[in-house]
Design a protein around this motif. Structure first.
Motif, short mmCIF file in Angstrom:
data_model
loop_
_atom_site.label_atom_id
_atom_site.label_comp_id
_atom_site.label_asym_id
_atom_site.label_seq_id
_atom_site.Cartn_x
_atom_site.Cartn_y
_atom_site.Cartn_z
N PHE A 105 39.51 31.90 34.69
CA PHE A 105 40.66 32.74 34.42
C PHE A 105 40.98 33.61 35.64
O PHE A 105 42.12 33.69 36.09
N ALA A 106 39.94 34.23 36.17
CA ALA A 106 40.15 35.18 37.27
C ALA A 106 40.60 34.48 38.53
O ALA A 106 41.38 35.03 39.31
N ASP A 107 40.09 33.24 38.72
CA ASP A 107 40.43 32.52 39.95
C ASP A 107 41.92 32.22 40.01
O ASP A 107 42.46 31.93 41.08
N VAL A 108 42.57 32.26 38.87
CA VAL A 108 44.01 32.01 38.85
C VAL A 108 44.75 33.10 39.60
O VAL A 108 45.83 32.89 40.13
N SER A 109 44.17 34.28 39.66
CA SER A 109 44.92 35.42 40.20
C SER A 109 44.29 36.01 41.45
O SER A 109 43.31 36.76 41.38
N PRO A 110 44.86 35.71 42.61
CA PRO A 110 44.35 36.32 43.85
C PRO A 110 44.35 37.85 43.79
O PRO A 110 43.43 38.49 44.30
N TYR A 111 45.36 38.41 43.16
CA TYR A 111 45.45 39.88 43.12
C TYR A 111 44.30 40.47 42.32
O TYR A 111 43.72 41.49 42.70
N ASN A 112 43.94 39.83 41.21
CA ASN A 112 42.81 40.30 40.42
C ASN A 112 41.51 40.24 41.24
O ASN A 112 40.67 41.12 41.14
N ARG A 113 41.37 39.19 42.04
CA ARG A 113 40.19 39.11 42.91
C ARG A 113 40.20 40.23 43.93
O ARG A 113 39.19 40.85 44.21
N GLU A 114 41.40 40.48 44.49
CA GLU A 114 41.50 41.52 45.52
C GLU A 114 41.14 42.90 44.95
O GLU A 114 40.51 43.71 45.62
#
Lengths: 157, 157, 157, 157
Positions: free
Chosen positions: A18-27
């Motif tokens: 799920f998280a990998d879908v969102s670069p911003y969430n990783r950032e």
């Protein structure tokens, strides 16, 4: 193969997808914390780069909002056998008190109603307990007709 | 001394003071775009690190929210002779359509009502025109009793 | 036959069809006031039975909300060639100041975005001018699959 | 003297004082249903005059909103030793499904955070259980400096 994974490993794997879908969430550094069908919790650690006001060292409200938005999406995801692309339709956030500097913030959420088109969610951000929230939020997400990005093989028990 | 500055320089200086208060706003790369008492506009350039979904390359909703939150704060700031510490009390954001990849997003806001305790704001995020918004938002900010961080000597004309 | 009606008569007729759908709107005494595609205005006259607090004699917030909800529905109705059944999905109302006793309240609204499924609206309640609002509101309405109740032959110019 | 009243009588009396403040609430026919410090419930009986759409015979959304607004006020009232005049600052209501014709609707609410200036509330409207809501809502109320209207001698246990 899935049987050999512990529930914790399964959960961590589900979150990574799920998280990998969102670069911003990783950032932002959003991390999985715990999951139940009725309460999915993500965590953001305190970092100087996420501060809103250097005088008070309080985390920026936008970080709290992004944390809750991600927890909302995750809480919908864990309720469905398969991921469906969706978009935030609207959000309301109430800020009750400032986050305490140097402390991680948890964002918990539940998808309390699913229709074929819509998901209704609510949640809150807190340090120790959802009963003493930093912020509370509600939102509606709409399923879109985009292609499926990831599969959600396991559902939380 | 202020007389020797052009209005553009004055505006840029005022924004820098405001923006410097927030490390998170700097990290997002929020830039001043234009200012009038009734419409303050900030800008966020497209960056891969701010993407919400790599399949669509659409900016994360949390970035739009942070942009609007900052524009709200700035729109209140420009209405006051002196900066007063304030906190977001609540926000509502409606997402109308996805942002277009590779395009900068503008966030415009107006503080349409000020009371001794509260500021009521509304605004929207857009590419070309506020009449074709990506998202619209309303919010209420509350002045807090914290110490004054910055002075706002000039008001926009 | 429609050609022999004045625009005012046409508008009044359109409103009657819309208003007649709702017994509660009739009970509140909501009246048509003026209509343009981008600003539909309904009116509620001051009545003792609609007061929220007899000490201040201020109209009940629920009356303001019902007025705005009706104006929202009407503003969507005038944008469509044919009435489609719809349901309020969500509403947010901000109350800026009390209504003045003995004065009628106007509720103006615009549907600023229509999609095949959704209508996005905003509006405000006021005495003299929308620039000095009593309350502001935003909402989202969803078209439902129910049967069509009324036809909307004419659209406002 | 108060000791001779049953808790039910005390509650009914407390509600009457609260409800009598609002002619509009009386006109809607809002009734007390049950009260706990963390869940105050009011009831509105089904009446033809409160219908929004005669085809479906569903209660008007404005009635649900007024019910929740009243339950919000009551939930704040029962948390305070003494009534303080207050005003709704803002409300958000999400409508999940239509009310069922001929059935009474309950509106439950809790004031989950009190500050010297503000009260934060949430609640929902339902027929049988808050877990199957017709509508959910959140709001913020602000205490105003008006004169005290009623005393709240007893607090719920």
């Amino acid at each position: 193969m899935a049987e050999t994974m512990s529930p914790e490993e399964e959960f961590a794997q589900r979150w990574r997808k799920f998280a990998d879908v969102s670069p911003y969430n990783r950032e932002l550094g959003l991390l999985p914390h715990s999951v139940r069908p009725d309460w999915c919790v993500l965590k953001v650690d305190y970092k100087d780069g996420l501060v809103g006001d250097p005088n008070t060292r309080v985390l920026h409200g936008g970080v709290i909002t992004a944390l809750l938005d991600a927890a909302f999406g995750f809480s919908i995801f864990v309720k469905m056998p398969q991921f469906r692309p969706m978009a935030t339709l609207d959000l309301r956030i109430d800020y009750l008190r400032p986050a305490t500097p140097d402390k991680a913030v948890l964002g918990g959420a539940v998808c309390y109603k699913l229709t074929p088109d819509l998901a209704f969610v609510r949640g809150c951000a807190y340090h120790e307990s959802p009963d003493d929230p930093i912020a509370t939020a509600v939102g509606i997400y709409m399923f879109t007709s985009g292609s499926t990005v990831i599969q959600n093989e396991e559902r939380p028990r």
